[in-house]
Design an enzyme around this catalytic site. Structure first.
Site, PDB file in Angstrom:
ATOM      1  N   TYR A 103      14.159  31.480   4.127  1.00  0.00           N
ATOM      2  CA  TYR A 103      13.110  32.118   4.631  1.00  0.00           C
ATOM      3  C   TYR A 103      12.846  32.233   5.956  1.00  0.00           C
ATOM      4  O   TYR A 103      13.551  31.341   6.756  1.00  0.00           O
ATOM      5  CB  TYR A 103      11.597  31.269   4.209  1.00  0.00           C
ATOM      6  CG  TYR A 103      11.210  31.257   2.812  1.00  0.00           C
ATOM      7  CD1 TYR A 103      10.591  32.342   2.078  1.00  0.00           C
ATOM      8  CD2 TYR A 103      11.236  30.129   2.084  1.00  0.00           C
ATOM      9  CE1 TYR A 103      10.233  32.194   0.814  1.00  0.00           C
ATOM     10  CE2 TYR A 103      10.923  29.813   0.554  1.00  0.00           C
ATOM     11  CZ  TYR A 103      10.604  31.235   0.039  1.00  0.00           C
ATOM     12  OH  TYR A 103      10.200  30.976  -1.160  1.00  0.00           O
TER      13      TYR A 103
ATOM     14  N   CYS B 233      12.818  24.997   1.558  1.00  0.00           N
ATOM     15  CA  CYS B 233      11.948  25.385   0.665  1.00  0.00           C
ATOM     16  C   CYS B 233      11.150  24.399  -0.254  1.00  0.00           C
ATOM     17  O   CYS B 233      11.335  23.318  -0.028  1.00  0.00           O
ATOM     18  CB  CYS B 233      12.740  26.536  -0.318  1.00  0.00           C
ATOM     19  SG  CYS B 233      13.969  27.495   0.402  1.00  0.00           S
ATOM     20  N   MET B 234      10.392  25.024  -0.882  1.00  0.00           N
ATOM     21  CA  MET B 234       9.319  23.928  -1.738  1.00  0.00           C
ATOM     22  C   MET B 234      10.272  23.183  -2.531  1.00  0.00           C
ATOM     23  O   MET B 234       9.729  21.888  -2.725  1.00  0.00           O
ATOM     24  CB  MET B 234       8.333  24.618  -2.483  1.00  0.00           C
ATOM     25  CG  MET B 234       7.431  23.846  -3.334  1.00  0.00           C
ATOM     26  SD  MET B 234       6.267  24.658  -4.220  1.00  0.00           S
ATOM     27  CE  MET B 234       5.107  25.196  -3.086  1.00  0.00           C
TER      28      MET B 234
ATOM     29  N   ARG C  59       1.590 -10.527   7.580  1.00  0.00           N
ATOM     30  CA  ARG C  59       1.659  -9.558   6.781  1.00  0.00           C
ATOM     31  C   ARG C  59       2.870  -8.583   6.934  1.00  0.00           C
ATOM     32  O   ARG C  59       3.048  -8.077   7.988  1.00  0.00           O
ATOM     33  CB  ARG C  59       0.322  -8.551   7.068  1.00  0.00           C
ATOM     34  CG  ARG C  59      -0.695  -9.134   6.836  1.00  0.00           C
ATOM     35  CD  ARG C  59      -2.060  -7.885   7.189  1.00  0.00           C
ATOM     36  NE  ARG C  59      -1.940  -7.396   8.270  1.00  0.00           N
ATOM     37  CZ  ARG C  59      -2.397  -7.939   9.378  1.00  0.00           C
ATOM     38  NH1 ARG C  59      -3.026  -9.089   9.382  1.00  0.00           N
ATOM     39  NH2 ARG C  59      -2.367  -7.165  10.622  1.00  0.00           N
TER      40      ARG C  59
ATOM     41  N   LYS D 239       0.920  -1.106  -0.055  1.00  0.00           N
ATOM     42  CA  LYS D 239       0.042  -0.022  -0.158  1.00  0.00           C
ATOM     43  C   LYS D 239       0.787   1.451   0.044  1.00  0.00           C
ATOM     44  O   LYS D 239       2.049   1.027   0.131  1.00  0.00           O
ATOM     45  CB  LYS D 239      -1.068   0.092   1.086  1.00  0.00           C
ATOM     46  CG  LYS D 239      -0.269  -0.006   2.464  1.00  0.00           C
ATOM     47  CD  LYS D 239      -1.111   0.219   3.531  1.00  0.00           C
ATOM     48  CE  LYS D 239      -0.392   0.139   5.192  1.00  0.00           C
ATOM     49  NZ  LYS D 239      -1.357   0.290   6.200  1.00  0.00           N
TER      50      LYS D 239
ATOM     51  N   ARG E 189      -9.924   1.193  15.286  1.00  0.00           N
ATOM     52  CA  ARG E 189      -9.777   1.808  14.060  1.00  0.00           C
ATOM     53  C   ARG E 189     -10.944   1.421  13.492  1.00  0.00           C
ATOM     54  O   ARG E 189     -11.937   2.257  13.211  1.00  0.00           O
ATOM     55  CB  ARG E 189      -8.470   1.776  13.417  1.00  0.00           C
ATOM     56  CG  ARG E 189      -8.341   2.479  12.197  1.00  0.00           C
ATOM     57  CD  ARG E 189      -6.727   2.515  11.810  1.00  0.00           C
ATOM     58  NE  ARG E 189      -6.413   1.093  11.467  1.00  0.00           N
ATOM     59  CZ  ARG E 189      -5.061   0.718  11.193  1.00  0.00           C
ATOM     60  NH1 ARG E 189      -4.275   1.917  10.887  1.00  0.00           N
ATOM     61  NH2 ARG E 189      -4.729  -0.517  10.629  1.00  0.00           N
TER      62      ARG E 189
END
Length: 379
Positions: free
Chosen positions: A275, A322-323, A233, A38, A144
Site C-alpha cells: 500500500y 498489511c492487515m 509482583r 494479566k 493513576r
C-alpha cells in the site's frame, strides 16, 4: 505438532527457569511471589502460564479484571487471585463467592463495594458474615489510581475506616513504582517507597495495617531487594524480557513468534510493493510474502525491521505491513514456500528489543498485542 502458517511458540522450560530465577532472589520464606498473568499473560497465554507456574509452586496470581480472574479461578480452584485494577462494585458479591481479592483504591469505591456486599447478604445471595477480600492500593507517585500517600495521615485514616467496614476484609496494601526500571531504586522510586512506608507506619500506630505488603514490580525485584517486604509482583521478567530494554542473561525469553513463507516472486526494478507504494525497487529483487499482518499484532510500525530466515540470515520487511500479510526481501537465500521465518525469539531478546526501538515502544506492548488468531503452541 499441527502445522500452522503463523504461530507463537511458548517455551515452558524457559518459563520454569524464569520462575525459579525470581524465587531464588527471595531469601525470606515469608515473602510471597505473585505471578502477574494479566493481558493473557502479556500475550503468552494465561491458562498455559498459570498452569505451568502452579505446578512449580506458585500459589498467587495477579490479573487486571473480573473476566481474567474468572479464567484463572476455573483453572486453579485454590489459587490466590488479585485483581489489580477497577471492577464494577456490583461485581463484589460474585468476587466474594469466587474467593477473588479486589483492589480498593479510594473511599468511594470501597463504600460502593461495601454497599453491594451488604445488599447481597440482606437478600440471602451471600451468607451472613460474608466479606469481600481486598488489597489497598496506594498512589505514591504514579498518579493513576490509589489513596494519596502524599498525605499519609489522611490516607491512613481513610484506610483504617475501610478496615472497619463489616463486609470488607482488608488483607493487603501495595503500590507501583513508576521509574524503577530507570532509577534502579534511587530517585523517584526511593521517594515512592518512603511515602509507602509513611502510610504503613501510621496504619501500624492505628493497629489497622494490612498483613500483606507488596511494592516491587519486575524492576523492583531486580534492583530493590530492600523493598521486597512480604510480597513481590513478577511481571515482564517472568516472560524473559527486561523492564528497561536491556538484555538479561539470567532470564530466558518465553515467546518465539514464527510464520512461513507463502509466496516468492520477483519485484522488478522500478516497481513498488504494498500500500502507498512506499518502497520502490532500484534493481530486480526476490520478494517473499509472509502470512502475518497487523490483525495478528504485527503492526505497521515494524516496516523495515529484519526477520530471520531458516539459515540464520536476516531479511528486511519492505513496504507497508498489511492487515494479514507483509513482504520481505530475501536476496539469494535458499528458501521456498512453507519454510519457517522467525519474527522474534530464539535469541537472548535482541530481536524483540530491536523491534521495540523501531516502533518506539516497549517489549510489553509487542507480546501483548499478538492477537487471538495466532495460536500459542507449548514447546
Amino acid at each position: 505438532m499441527k502445522l500452522y502458517k503463523t504461530w507463537a511458540e511458548i517455551s515452558l522450560p524457559a518459563l520454569r527457569h524464569n520462575w525459579h530465577a525470581i524465587t531464588s532472589r527471595i531469601a525470606d520464606p515469608a515473602c510471597t511471589p505473585i505471578a502477574v498473568v494479566k493481558a493473557n499473560a502479556y500475550g503468552h497465554g494465561a491458562a498455559t502460564v498459570a498452569r505451568t507456574l502452579y505446578a512449580e509452586g506458585c500459589r498467587f496470581f495477579a490479573v487486571s479484571c473480573v473476566s481474567e480472574a474468572e479464567e484463572i479461578r476455573a483453572l486453579l480452584p485454590d489459587a490466590e487471585i488479585l485483581i489489580l485494577g477497577y471492577s464494577m462494585p456490583q461485581d463484589a458479591p460474585e468476587l466474594c463467592r469466587m474467593n477473588i481479592v479486589q483492589t480498593v483504591f479510594d473511599s468511594n469505591f470501597a463504600a460502593a463495594c461495601e454497599s453491594a456486599m451488604a445488599d447481597a447478604v440482606c437478600r440471602g445471595i451471600l451468607p451472613y458474615g460474608a466479606r469481600l477480600r481486598v488489597h489497598i492500593k496506594l498512589d505514591t507517585g504514579m498518579n493513576r489510581i490509589g489513596f494519596d500517600a502524599g498525605a499519609p495521615h489522611i490516607a491512613a485514616a481513610e484506610i483504617a475506616e475501610i478496615a472497619r467496614m463489616p463486609h470488607l476484609q482488608t488483607e493487603g496494601m501495595f503500590t507501583h513504582f513508576a521509574c524503577a526500571d530507570g532509577d534502579h531504586g534511587t530517585g523517584m522510586s526511593a521517594d515512592q517507597l518512603a511515602r509507602y512506608i509513611a502510610v504503613r507506619d501510621r496504619l501500624r500506630e492505628k493497629d489497622a495495617c494490612p498483613a500483606m505488603l507488596h511494592c516491587c514490580n519486575s524492576a523492583g525485584i531486580l534492583h530493590m531487594p530492600h523493598a521486597y517486604m512480604n510480597g513481590v509482583r513478577a511481571g515482564i521478567i517472568l516472560y524473559g524480557m527486561s523492564p528497561d530494554g536491556s538484555i538479561l542473561p539470567e532470564f530466558q525469553p518465553v515467546m518465539r513468534l514464527k510464520t512461513r513463507i507463502a509466496h516468492i516472486h520477483t519485484l522488478r526494478a522500478g516497481e513498488s510493493v504494498s500500500y502507498g507504494a512506499t518502497f520502490t525497487a532500484e534493481r530486480d529483487m526476490r520478494i517473499a510474502t509472509l502470512p502475518i499482518g497487523y490483525a495478528d499484532g504485527w503492526t505497521r510500525r515494524f516496516s523495515g525491521a529484519e526477520v530471520r530466515l531458516p539459515d540464520g540470515s536476516k531479511a528486511p520487511i519492505v513496504g507497508r505491513i498489511c492487515m494479514d500479510q507483509c513482504m520481505i526481501s530475501i536476496g539469494d537465500a535458499d528458501v521456498r514456500p512453507g519454510d519457517p521465518v522467525t519474527l522474534f525469539g530464539d535469541d537472548d531478546g535482541t530481536m524483540i528489543e530491536a523491534l521495540a526501538r523501531r516502533a518506539q515502544t516497549i517489549n510489553y506492548e509487542i507480546t501483548s498485542l499478538i492477537t487471538a488468531r495466532v495460536p500459542r503452541v507449548e514447546v
